[in-house]
Enzyme design. Structure first.
Site, mmCIF file in Angstrom:
data_model
loop_
_atom_site.group_PDB
_atom_site.id
_atom_site.type_symbol
_atom_site.label_atom_id
_atom_site.label_comp_id
_atom_site.label_asym_id
_atom_site.label_seq_id
_atom_site.Cartn_x
_atom_site.Cartn_y
_atom_site.Cartn_z
ATOM 1 N N TYR A 168 -12.219 -2.714 -3.191
ATOM 2 C CA TYR A 168 -12.963 -2.590 -2.091
ATOM 3 C C TYR A 168 -14.615 -2.704 -1.906
ATOM 4 O O TYR A 168 -14.978 -2.341 -1.001
ATOM 5 C CB TYR A 168 -12.327 -1.523 -1.091
ATOM 6 C CG TYR A 168 -10.901 -1.616 -0.576
ATOM 7 C CD1 TYR A 168 -10.574 -2.804 0.252
ATOM 8 C CD2 TYR A 168 -9.778 -0.971 -0.962
ATOM 9 C CE1 TYR A 168 -9.252 -3.135 0.627
ATOM 10 C CE2 TYR A 168 -8.579 -1.197 -0.479
ATOM 11 C CZ TYR A 168 -8.126 -2.226 0.392
ATOM 12 O OH TYR A 168 -7.017 -2.631 0.829
ATOM 13 N N HIS A 214 -2.140 -5.390 1.624
ATOM 14 C CA HIS A 214 -3.484 -6.148 1.273
ATOM 15 C C HIS A 214 -3.071 -7.504 0.970
ATOM 16 O O HIS A 214 -2.169 -7.794 0.233
ATOM 17 C CB HIS A 214 -4.164 -5.496 0.218
ATOM 18 C CG HIS A 214 -5.364 -6.325 -0.239
ATOM 19 N ND1 HIS A 214 -6.526 -6.621 0.522
ATOM 20 C CD2 HIS A 214 -5.255 -7.252 -1.328
ATOM 21 C CE1 HIS A 214 -7.323 -7.498 -0.150
ATOM 22 N NE2 HIS A 214 -6.497 -8.000 -1.243
ATOM 23 N N GLU A 264 -9.702 -11.065 -7.794
ATOM 24 C CA GLU A 264 -8.583 -9.916 -7.505
ATOM 25 C C GLU A 264 -7.439 -9.837 -8.584
ATOM 26 O O GLU A 264 -7.421 -8.848 -8.966
ATOM 27 C CB GLU A 264 -8.122 -9.546 -6.078
ATOM 28 C CG GLU A 264 -9.280 -9.468 -5.013
ATOM 29 C CD GLU A 264 -8.635 -9.600 -3.522
ATOM 30 O OE1 GLU A 264 -9.514 -9.184 -2.605
ATOM 31 O OE2 GLU A 264 -7.497 -10.117 -3.327
ATOM 32 N N ASN A 270 -2.020 0.156 7.611
ATOM 33 C CA ASN A 270 -1.564 -1.203 7.584
ATOM 34 C C ASN A 270 -0.711 -1.836 6.717
ATOM 35 O O ASN A 270 -0.753 -3.141 6.744
ATOM 36 C CB ASN A 270 -2.625 -2.091 8.298
ATOM 37 C CG ASN A 270 -3.826 -2.258 7.168
ATOM 38 O OD1 ASN A 270 -3.661 -1.803 6.008
ATOM 39 N ND2 ASN A 270 -4.749 -3.262 7.465
ATOM 40 N N LYS A 325 0.938 -1.086 -0.046
ATOM 41 C CA LYS A 325 0.076 0.101 -0.004
ATOM 42 C C LYS A 325 0.914 1.257 0.127
ATOM 43 O O LYS A 325 2.007 1.104 0.226
ATOM 44 C CB LYS A 325 -0.891 -0.024 1.248
ATOM 45 C CG LYS A 325 -1.885 -1.123 0.994
ATOM 46 C CD LYS A 325 -2.856 -1.080 2.295
ATOM 47 C CE LYS A 325 -3.964 -2.126 2.523
ATOM 48 N NZ LYS A 325 -4.767 -2.201 3.508
#
Ligand code: IDP
Ligand code: MG
Length: 152
Positions: free
Chosen positions: A49, A115, A126, A112, A9
């Site tokens: 998402y 993913h 995905e 965080n 990310k």
């Protein structure tokens, strides 16, 4: 060979942790099948998402993912989905065990770092959303494979 989809990310990229994170997956034994550095478009972030659309954090989550470039990756290996999730750690870095990426490198749920797909089925969805088939090098022969995958 099972496959999973990973995003390094924007926070991890900005912090210079791209190499550190890839290293952890490689050392686990997972094999890279696809990898690209990209600026995510809003429509892609929203599609990725979509399951969280009704959650209060959805809007900030989309803004986070498009806030800077990311590294998108496909990894393959035995139980790749679960192996990658364990290497990543719990969603909230505050709960993630030491030794996991989030437990070692993060503090907050909204930053965080990584993913990872939560099931084989979602992983395949995905991968199809993020990669064209010709962008993947699937099931190539890695010289260390016999020392990581026991063939019976
Ligand atoms: P996961 O990434 O561990 O699979 P999910 O529940 O699928 O976690 O949530 C997707 C992402 O949404 C998380 O990685 C995190 O960035 C963000 N997120 C989840 N829950 C919260 C929250 O309560 N507040 C802020 N962000 C959240
Ligand atoms: Mg998830």
């Amino acid at each position: 060979m099972e496959r999973t989809f990973i995003i390094i990310k924007p926070d991890a990229v900005q912090r210079g942790l791209t190499g550190e994170i890839i290293r952890r997956f490689e050392q686990r034994g997972l094999r890279i099948a696809g990898l690209k550095f990209m600026q995510v478009e809003r429509v892609l972030a929203e599609a990725h998402y979509a399951v969280h659309k009704e959650r209060p954090f959805y809007k900030s989550l989309v803004e986070y993912i498009i806030s800077g470039p990311v590294v998108a990756m496909v990894l393959e290996g035995t139980n790749a989905v679960a192996a990658a999730r364990n290497t990543i750690g719990a969603t909230n870095p505050a709960d993630a065990t030491a030794g996991s990426i989030r437990g070692d490198l993060g503090l907050e749920i909204g930053r965080n770092l990584v993913h990872g797909s939560d099931s084989v089925e979602n992983g395949e969805k995905e991968i199809a959303l993020w990669f064209k088939p010709q962008e993947l090098v699937s099931s190539w022969e890695r010289s260390t494979d016999p020392w990581i995958f026991e063939r019976r």
